[in-house]
Design an enzyme around this catalytic site. Structure first.
Site, PDB file in Angstrom:
ATOM      1  N   LYS A 109       3.090   6.533   5.074  1.00  0.00           N
ATOM      2  CA  LYS A 109       2.256   5.444   4.556  1.00  0.00           C
ATOM      3  C   LYS A 109       2.837   4.082   4.895  1.00  0.00           C
ATOM      4  O   LYS A 109       4.018   3.813   4.688  1.00  0.00           O
ATOM      5  CB  LYS A 109       2.102   5.565   3.033  1.00  0.00           C
ATOM      6  CG  LYS A 109       1.016   4.662   2.473  1.00  0.00           C
ATOM      7  CD  LYS A 109      -0.360   5.170   2.848  1.00  0.00           C
ATOM      8  CE  LYS A 109      -1.451   4.142   2.593  1.00  0.00           C
ATOM      9  NZ  LYS A 109      -1.452   3.029   3.574  1.00  0.00           N
ATOM     10  N   SER A 122      -5.970   3.348   4.541  1.00  0.00           N
ATOM     11  CA  SER A 122      -5.418   2.594   3.408  1.00  0.00           C
ATOM     12  C   SER A 122      -6.506   1.857   2.633  1.00  0.00           C
ATOM     13  O   SER A 122      -6.303   0.735   2.147  1.00  0.00           O
ATOM     14  CB  SER A 122      -4.362   1.599   3.892  1.00  0.00           C
ATOM     15  OG  SER A 122      -3.527   1.186   2.829  1.00  0.00           O
ATOM     16  N   SER A 174       0.797  -1.235   0.000  1.00  0.00           N
ATOM     17  CA  SER A 174       0.000   0.000   0.000  1.00  0.00           C
ATOM     18  C   SER A 174       0.825   1.279   0.000  1.00  0.00           C
ATOM     19  O   SER A 174       0.251   2.371  -0.094  1.00  0.00           O
ATOM     20  CB  SER A 174      -0.955   0.009   1.191  1.00  0.00           C
ATOM     21  OG  SER A 174      -2.045  -0.862   0.962  1.00  0.00           O
ATOM     22  N   LYS A 228       0.048   3.725  -2.698  1.00  0.00           N
ATOM     23  CA  LYS A 228      -0.971   4.774  -2.591  1.00  0.00           C
ATOM     24  C   LYS A 228      -0.365   6.167  -2.428  1.00  0.00           C
ATOM     25  O   LYS A 228      -1.061   7.170  -2.615  1.00  0.00           O
ATOM     26  CB  LYS A 228      -1.918   4.465  -1.435  1.00  0.00           C
ATOM     27  CG  LYS A 228      -2.760   3.203  -1.618  1.00  0.00           C
ATOM     28  CD  LYS A 228      -3.761   3.039  -0.481  1.00  0.00           C
ATOM     29  CE  LYS A 228      -4.624   1.795  -0.660  1.00  0.00           C
ATOM     30  NZ  LYS A 228      -3.937   0.549  -0.313  1.00  0.00           N
TER      31      LYS A 228
END
Length: 473
Positions: free
Chosen positions: A297, A169, A109, A112
């Protein structure tokens, strides 16, 4: 015997010739002495111009003993349990730690971050608005993994979906945003790869907007082929640098601890980033909370392991850390703490050169047709490096490269006349730090009047004449 006297008219003629010769010599000497300052000035200008145009000069500040500097521990001494790690200072772009940083790995993720960057950038450009409504499509509604269980036809604002993506997320929210701004997820993926190329992310490829394995995408919307998403730790750090630099308000989203997406939801979305400084008072997370940390993140898939791109700011210095391939959800934060501590404990940002600084050996340049042909020049900005704490910075080299263009008055203050590259190799670091800034005029340059230009032209003429005569001997 009587000598024969020359005729009287011949004697007078000879005397006249001698007188004229003496007068000519005296007149020539007077002319030479009267023009001597002009000739010297003209020759000086000519020599300075010849040495200036297209030249490169190097100067070094006086060297002194490097004393009191922090001894930087080796990366191996950190005993990092990771597949790769990078520590970067975003203002200078300096890499302070690099362990397998160029190895392309599944980022999960952390993918992202690119979706976040593109969406935020489009809003910043005015092409979209945070409060505009997004209608959820079939692809987003069928996306699995971390999600907020969007249904096809649901409507939410871009900001609501962005928070769900940045904090929770949420894969479905991510796909909904990608389709909204690009028309389809595949069109958005092209934007992601184009941006990666622009940013200089050399070991990155995006297959979708979420970081899911292709096999986990909805069947109808799977990316063709088998080229999965990969990204190196270095590229993740570069992407994070663009986020914190181009969107300094990023923490408005990434530092949210919890967020209730819908009023009917029983529980709020909880930020996967346990290291947020605000978590210092949260029982379950306080042992992971890190001073100054406000993003960025996390990521996890079975192929990627546990990853985290973090960023923290202390005393005006921001650092970006990336760890990839750790063994567990908590391990990624334990390893990140080691990396960030390595940076904050051992390095500092120090101004090496003040703004508007002169360069020894290149204090001035020559400007043709100027009232004062010798014009002072300075650097256009300060130069700072991230260096071991306590390092003496007196041994800095400056390499000046002047423009090949002839400078002619009038000129405005701040006119670029060349560049100066400052370089410095601190003790304890295996890299030479460099930064190039512009060399500019320190003041307005006025054009000289016609009389001064005439005298200067006469000086140039006699300078060329005398140099020609001199070369005969």
């Amino acid at each position: 015997m009587k000598l024969k006297q020359p005729p009287l008219h011949k004697t007078k003629s000879r005397r006249n010739i001698v007188r004229k010769g003496v007068a000519s010599v005296l007149l020539f000497n007077m002319l030479c002495f009267s023009l001597a300052p002009t000739l010297a000035l003209a020759e000086g200008e000519q020599n300075q111009t010849q040495s200036q145009t297209g030249s490169t000069t190097t100067s070094t500040k006086p060297a002194s003993q490097q004393s009191g500097a922090v001894q930087i521990p080796s990366p191996e001494s950190l005993q990092l349990q990771v597949k790769s790690a990078v520590l970067l200072e975003p203002v200078s772009g300096q890499v302070l730690l690099n362990i397998n940083g160029d190895q392309a790995l599944p980022p999960a993720s952390m993918t992202k971050m690119m979706t976040e960057y593109i969406v935020a950038d489009l809003v910043k450009q005015g092409k979209f608005k945070w409060d505009e409504m997004v209608t959820v499509g079939e692809n987003a509604s069928e996306t699995i993994g971390s999600r907020i269980f969007l249904a096809e036809g649901d409507q939410h604002t871009m900001e609501e979906l962005y928070i769900a993506m940045a904090v929770g997320s949420a894969n479905d929210a991510t796909v909904a945003l990608a389709e909204h701004v690009a028309g389809s997820e595949q069109a958005f993926v092209k934007m992601m790869n184009d941006e990666a190329k622009r940013m200089g992310m050399k070991n990155t490829h995006f297959a979708n907007s979420t970081g899911l394995d292709i096999a986990d995408m909805p069947e109808k919307y799977k990316t063709p082929g088998n080229q999965e998403t990969v990204m190196s730790a270095m590229d993740a750090a570069i992407l994070a640098k663009y986020i914190v630099t181009d969107h300094p308000d990023f923490a408005r989203f990434t530092s949210i601890q919890t967020h209730k997406f819908r009023e009917r939801d029983k529980a709020p979305i909880v930020n996967y980033n346990w290291m947020l400084e605000a978590n210092k008072n949260v029982t379950n997370f306080k042992k992971y909370a890190y001073e100054g940390l406000d993003g960025l993140k996390t990521g996890h898939t079975s192929n990627a392991g546990n990853c985290f791109t973090g960023t923290a700011e202390r005393n005006g210095v921001r650092l970006i850390s990336v760890v990839m391939g750790t063994s567990s959800e908590s391990a990624r934060f334990v390893e990140t703490r080691k990396v960030l501590d390595y940076g904050f404990n051992n390095f500092e940002t120090k101004q090496i050169i003040a703004p508007k600084a002169t360069v020894p050996g290149t204090e001035t340049v020559t400007v043709k047709k100027a009232k004062n042909t010798s014009v002072p020049v300075v650097s256009d900005q300060a130069v700072s490096f991230v260096i071991p704490k306590g390092t003496d910075t007196s041994k800095v080299q400056a390499k000046v490269t002047l423009s090949n263009e002839t400078l002619t008055a009038p000129l405005k203050q701040g006119t670029k006349v060349g560049t100066v590259t400052y370089s410095f190799k601190p003790d304890g670091m295996n890299q030479t730090l460099e930064k190039t800034v512009n060399l500019i005029t320190a003041q307005d340059v006025e054009k000289a009047g016609w009389f001064k230009l005439l005298m200067r032209a006469i000086g140039d003429f006699f300078s060329d004449l005398f140099n020609g005569i001199k070369n005969l001997f």
